[in-house]
Motif scaffolding. Structure first.
Motif, PDB file in Angstrom:
ATOM      1  N   LEU A 102      19.370  -7.955 -50.009  1.00 43.25           N
ATOM      2  CA  LEU A 102      17.986  -8.553 -50.175  1.00 43.25           C
ATOM      3  C   LEU A 102      17.378  -7.717 -51.582  1.00 43.25           C
ATOM      4  O   LEU A 102      17.124  -8.648 -52.682  1.00 43.25           O
ATOM      5  CB  LEU A 102      16.932  -8.328 -49.132  1.00 43.25           C
ATOM      6  CG  LEU A 102      15.684  -9.124 -49.561  1.00 43.25           C
ATOM      7  CD1 LEU A 102      15.639 -10.786 -49.730  1.00 43.25           C
ATOM      8  CD2 LEU A 102      14.538  -9.023 -48.434  1.00 43.25           C
ATOM      9  N   VAL A 103      17.495  -6.422 -51.729  1.00 39.68           N
ATOM     10  CA  VAL A 103      16.968  -5.686 -52.893  1.00 39.68           C
ATOM     11  C   VAL A 103      17.706  -6.129 -54.091  1.00 39.68           C
ATOM     12  O   VAL A 103      17.413  -6.458 -55.116  1.00 39.68           O
ATOM     13  CB  VAL A 103      16.928  -4.371 -52.668  1.00 39.68           C
ATOM     14  CG1 VAL A 103      16.659  -3.509 -54.095  1.00 39.68           C
ATOM     15  CG2 VAL A 103      15.770  -3.772 -51.547  1.00 39.68           C
ATOM     16  N   LEU A 104      19.190  -6.322 -53.906  1.00 41.23           N
ATOM     17  CA  LEU A 104      20.205  -6.549 -55.085  1.00 41.23           C
ATOM     18  C   LEU A 104      19.906  -8.057 -55.525  1.00 41.23           C
ATOM     19  O   LEU A 104      19.710  -8.182 -56.865  1.00 41.23           O
ATOM     20  CB  LEU A 104      21.381  -6.425 -54.429  1.00 41.23           C
ATOM     21  CG  LEU A 104      22.623  -6.959 -55.638  1.00 41.23           C
ATOM     22  CD1 LEU A 104      22.481  -5.855 -56.650  1.00 41.23           C
ATOM     23  CD2 LEU A 104      23.923  -6.823 -54.824  1.00 41.23           C
ATOM     24  N   VAL A 105      19.414  -9.024 -54.819  1.00 42.26           N
ATOM     25  CA  VAL A 105      19.157 -10.194 -54.981  1.00 42.26           C
ATOM     26  C   VAL A 105      17.951 -10.466 -55.858  1.00 42.26           C
ATOM     27  O   VAL A 105      17.827 -11.115 -56.916  1.00 42.26           O
ATOM     28  CB  VAL A 105      19.210 -11.239 -53.857  1.00 42.26           C
ATOM     29  CG1 VAL A 105      18.501 -12.575 -54.279  1.00 42.26           C
ATOM     30  CG2 VAL A 105      20.544 -11.440 -53.256  1.00 42.26           C
ATOM     31  N   VAL A 106      16.919  -9.744 -55.399  1.00 44.31           N
ATOM     32  CA  VAL A 106      15.651  -9.546 -56.126  1.00 44.31           C
ATOM     33  C   VAL A 106      15.803  -9.233 -57.660  1.00 44.31           C
ATOM     34  O   VAL A 106      15.310  -9.641 -58.473  1.00 44.31           O
ATOM     35  CB  VAL A 106      14.608  -8.875 -55.262  1.00 44.31           C
ATOM     36  CG1 VAL A 106      13.243  -8.662 -56.084  1.00 44.31           C
ATOM     37  CG2 VAL A 106      14.041  -9.474 -53.881  1.00 44.31           C
ATOM     38  N   LEU A 107      16.586  -8.048 -57.679  1.00 43.95           N
ATOM     39  CA  LEU A 107      16.724  -7.298 -58.833  1.00 43.95           C
ATOM     40  C   LEU A 107      17.459  -8.383 -59.761  1.00 43.95           C
ATOM     41  O   LEU A 107      17.141  -8.562 -61.023  1.00 43.95           O
ATOM     42  CB  LEU A 107      17.721  -6.192 -58.726  1.00 43.95           C
ATOM     43  CG  LEU A 107      17.186  -5.080 -58.195  1.00 43.95           C
ATOM     44  CD1 LEU A 107      18.140  -3.791 -57.894  1.00 43.95           C
ATOM     45  CD2 LEU A 107      16.027  -4.390 -58.880  1.00 43.95           C
ATOM     46  N   LEU A 108      18.543  -9.183 -59.367  1.00 40.61           N
ATOM     47  CA  LEU A 108      19.321 -10.068 -60.164  1.00 40.61           C
ATOM     48  C   LEU A 108      18.406 -11.147 -60.630  1.00 40.61           C
ATOM     49  O   LEU A 108      18.371 -11.603 -61.677  1.00 40.61           O
ATOM     50  CB  LEU A 108      20.540 -10.915 -59.235  1.00 40.61           C
ATOM     51  CG  LEU A 108      21.639  -9.715 -59.183  1.00 40.61           C
ATOM     52  CD1 LEU A 108      22.695 -10.334 -58.119  1.00 40.61           C
ATOM     53  CD2 LEU A 108      22.287  -9.512 -60.543  1.00 40.61           C
ATOM     54  N   ILE A 109      17.497 -11.699 -59.629  1.00 39.98           N
ATOM     55  CA  ILE A 109      16.544 -12.730 -60.001  1.00 39.98           C
ATOM     56  C   ILE A 109      15.502 -12.432 -61.019  1.00 39.98           C
ATOM     57  O   ILE A 109      15.199 -13.235 -61.935  1.00 39.98           O
ATOM     58  CB  ILE A 109      16.067 -13.317 -58.658  1.00 39.98           C
ATOM     59  CG1 ILE A 109      16.835 -14.158 -57.776  1.00 39.98           C
ATOM     60  CG2 ILE A 109      14.665 -14.326 -59.000  1.00 39.98           C
ATOM     61  CD1 ILE A 109      16.268 -14.273 -56.511  1.00 39.98           C
TER      62      ILE A 109
END
Length: 237
Positions: free
Chosen positions: A170-177
């Motif tokens: 989830l953190v990785l997706v938030v970082l990418l977004i």
């Protein structure tokens, strides 16, 4: 010569041994027994039975329909599904599934209990079109797939469910977004000359905003990660 009506001959032969009232009574009895059997199956599907095994004849089971709880768990986590007692299922179980249960019970000379259903969370609250799978416990954490109905899951469902497998995803997706949103900010919006420092300041701001929205959504709606909900009967698990 008058032709022979085979239907009449068949009726005459039947009437010599049975009268019509006897035939109707026997047919009515068969239909009544079948109706009682379906009511019994419906009762078991709606029961909160914790039965963990059934007395199946293993020689009659199809090996490609036998699954271990670990395999079921992995699929539920990958696709954000739940594996719950059939009593929590709010959709309509099709007649074909009932027929398969009757066939299994007759072939194995047993009454099947402890039904489980694998389906998206929303199907345990209201009807939908996604594909539920009906299982019965065999024992030793193995389950037998009785019937699947409905449409296939969306091909991208696994991808959409991936961020909710754990906190790292989830953190990785938030970082990418946050990164892509930052790239969309017009140059010179906050200063005449763009710089690397300004980019990372905007990026950090975007990350905080998007992370705040995700956290609020998660807490407000009681959402949790896939490994925590796949066997949970609670909406806010």
């Amino acid at each position: 010569m008058k032709g022979t009506n085979i239907e009449h001959k068949l009726q005459d032969r039947r009437n010599k041994k049975w009268d019509s009232e006897q035939i109707l009574a026997e047919v009515q009895q068969i239909l009544s027994e079948d109706s009682q059997k379906e009511e019994q199956i419906a009762h078991q599907l709606g029961s909160k039975s914790t039965n963990r095994e059934n007395d199946f004849d293993f020689d009659l089971l199809e090996s490609d329909k036998i699954f271990h709880i670990d395999q079921i768990r992995e699929i539920c986590i990958d696709y954000r599904l739940r594996f719950l007692n059939s009593s929590y299922f709010k959709g309509k179980i099709p007649q074909k599934a009932i027929s398969k249960i009757k066939h299994l019970e007759a072939a194995h000379n047993t009454e099947i209990k402890g039904f489980k259903i694998m389906a998206p969370s929303k199907l345990f609250k209201l009807e939908d079109k996604d594909d539920p799978l009906l299982f019965a416990p065999i024992g030793n954490d193995y389950y037998y797939l009785i019937h699947k109905w409905g449409n296939d899951l969306h091909p991208l469902r696994k991808l959409f469910a991936w961020p909710f497998k754990n906190i790292a995803n989830l953190v990785l997706v938030v970082l990418l977004i946050s990164y892509f949103v930052t790239l969309m900010v017009p140059e010179g919006l906050f200063s005449k000359e763009s710089s690397t420092a300004e980019f990372w300041i905007i990026y950090f701001f975007m990350f905080k905003c998007i992370a705040s929205i995700v956290i609020f959504y998660g807490f407000a709606l009681g959402k949790n990660f896939n490994p925590a909900i796949w066997k949970s009967k609670y909406f806010n698990a």
